[in-house]
Write a protein that holds these residues in place. Structure first.
Motif, PDB file in Angstrom:
ATOM      1  N   ILE A  78       7.584  -0.328  -7.630  1.00  0.00           N
ATOM      2  CA  ILE A  78       6.608  -0.172  -8.719  1.00  0.00           C
ATOM      3  C   ILE A  78       5.243  -0.608  -8.192  1.00  0.00           C
ATOM      4  O   ILE A  78       5.085  -1.736  -7.727  1.00  0.00           O
ATOM      5  CB  ILE A  78       7.010  -0.998  -9.947  1.00  0.00           C
ATOM      6  N   ALA A  79       4.268   0.284  -8.248  1.00  0.00           N
ATOM      7  CA  ALA A  79       2.963  -0.010  -7.656  1.00  0.00           C
ATOM      8  C   ALA A  79       1.836   0.553  -8.504  1.00  0.00           C
ATOM      9  O   ALA A  79       1.908   1.708  -8.955  1.00  0.00           O
ATOM     10  CB  ALA A  79       2.876   0.563  -6.242  1.00  0.00           C
ATOM     11  N   GLY A  80       0.813  -0.251  -8.705  1.00  0.00           N
ATOM     12  CA  GLY A  80      -0.386   0.216  -9.388  1.00  0.00           C
ATOM     13  C   GLY A  80      -1.141   1.203  -8.513  1.00  0.00           C
ATOM     14  O   GLY A  80      -1.072   1.152  -7.278  1.00  0.00           O
TER      15      GLY A  80
ATOM     16  N   GLU B 144      -2.730   1.699 -13.667  1.00  0.00           N
ATOM     17  CA  GLU B 144      -3.518   0.495 -13.895  1.00  0.00           C
ATOM     18  C   GLU B 144      -3.543  -0.328 -12.610  1.00  0.00           C
ATOM     19  O   GLU B 144      -2.724  -0.123 -11.719  1.00  0.00           O
ATOM     20  CB  GLU B 144      -2.919  -0.341 -15.040  1.00  0.00           C
ATOM     21  N   ASP B 145      -4.494  -1.254 -12.522  1.00  0.00           N
ATOM     22  CA  ASP B 145      -4.545  -2.164 -11.381  1.00  0.00           C
ATOM     23  C   ASP B 145      -3.475  -3.228 -11.553  1.00  0.00           C
ATOM     24  O   ASP B 145      -3.474  -3.963 -12.545  1.00  0.00           O
ATOM     25  CB  ASP B 145      -5.925  -2.823 -11.282  1.00  0.00           C
TER      26      ASP B 145
ATOM     27  N   ALA C 282       0.852  -1.195   0.000  1.00  0.00           N
ATOM     28  CA  ALA C 282       0.000   0.000   0.000  1.00  0.00           C
ATOM     29  C   ALA C 282       0.887   1.244   0.000  1.00  0.00           C
ATOM     30  O   ALA C 282       2.028   1.208   0.456  1.00  0.00           O
ATOM     31  CB  ALA C 282      -0.926   0.011   1.214  1.00  0.00           C
ATOM     32  N   VAL C 283       0.328   2.320  -0.540  1.00  0.00           N
ATOM     33  CA  VAL C 283       1.009   3.617  -0.578  1.00  0.00           C
ATOM     34  C   VAL C 283       0.009   4.669  -0.130  1.00  0.00           C
ATOM     35  O   VAL C 283      -1.144   4.668  -0.590  1.00  0.00           O
ATOM     36  CB  VAL C 283       1.495   3.947  -2.012  1.00  0.00           C
TER      37      VAL C 283
END
Length: 211
Positions: free
Chosen positions: A134-136, A207-208, A104-105
């Protein structure tokens, strides 16, 4: 551009501002293709590269890019012997660039991660010269409380299912705060600031991705 895309780009700008206040850096990529190209920038000749377990990295094609890049890849999937796997985990702390995702961010730029073995969050906290997260945008949460709830009630149960575990969360669909021997919720890390400016770079993707 869709309304969702407009919203995610705006939210990403807010997250990036928060990251910069916390000694980290960030960028926004609208698509997984853009994210892959952004990740490739860190695959420099002669450098050593490692990564943590991540569906996100697999989904954007980064692991294949690393293996074909000519970099020295500390491939966690190469050995089969448990002792050799642990040795790879230890060696990653000395690599030049470490890739991972986040559970989570927060909108104000904090990273939240839960780990079983602890190797992934250990590398995030200390060791590798450069860390690339790298996170959606599906992982962006309003605040720390929401981020912790997402990590515990969405990311952890889904990953436990991915690993074929039978922890209580896999049947309940949410965290049971268990002490199960198979629990992957052994270590929690909140990254609220990087003491080494710019060491942690976050690529947000519109994007997810992942869990």
């Amino acid at each position: 551009m869709s309304n969702v895309s407009i919203y995610r780009e705006a939210a990403a700008r807010t997250v990036i501002q928060g990251l910069e206040r916390r000694g980290m850096s960030g960028e926004y990529c609208a698509t997984t293709a853009d994210a892959l190209e952004a990740g490739r920038r860190f695959l420099l000749p002669g450098t050593s590269v490692a990564w943590g377990g991540s569906t996100t990295l697999e989904e954007i094609g980064l692991l294949d890019a690393i293996r074909s890049s000519g970099c020295t890849a500390l491939d966690r999937h190469a050995p089969t012997d448990p002792e050799e796997i642990q040795e790879v985990y230890r060696r990653t702390l000395f690599c030049d660039t470490y890739f991972l995702s986040a559970n989570a961010v927060t909108l104000d730029g904090m990273l939240v991660n839960i780990d079983g073995n602890g190797n992934r969050i250990a590398a995030l906290a200390f060791g590798p010269k450069q860390v690339v997260v790298i996170a959606g945008m599906n992982k962006v949460c309003a605040d720390l409380d929401a981020a912790m709830k997402r990590a515990r009630n969405v990311a952890a149960p889904t990953n436990a299912i991915r690993f074929g575990l039978s922890t209580p969360c896999t049947s309940r669909g949410r965290c049971a705060d268990c002490q199960d021997p198979d629990s992957i919720c052994c270590q929690f890390l909140i990254t609220r600031r990087s003491r080494t400016p710019g060491r942690i770079h976050v690529i947000l993707v519109g994007e997810d991705l992942g869990y």
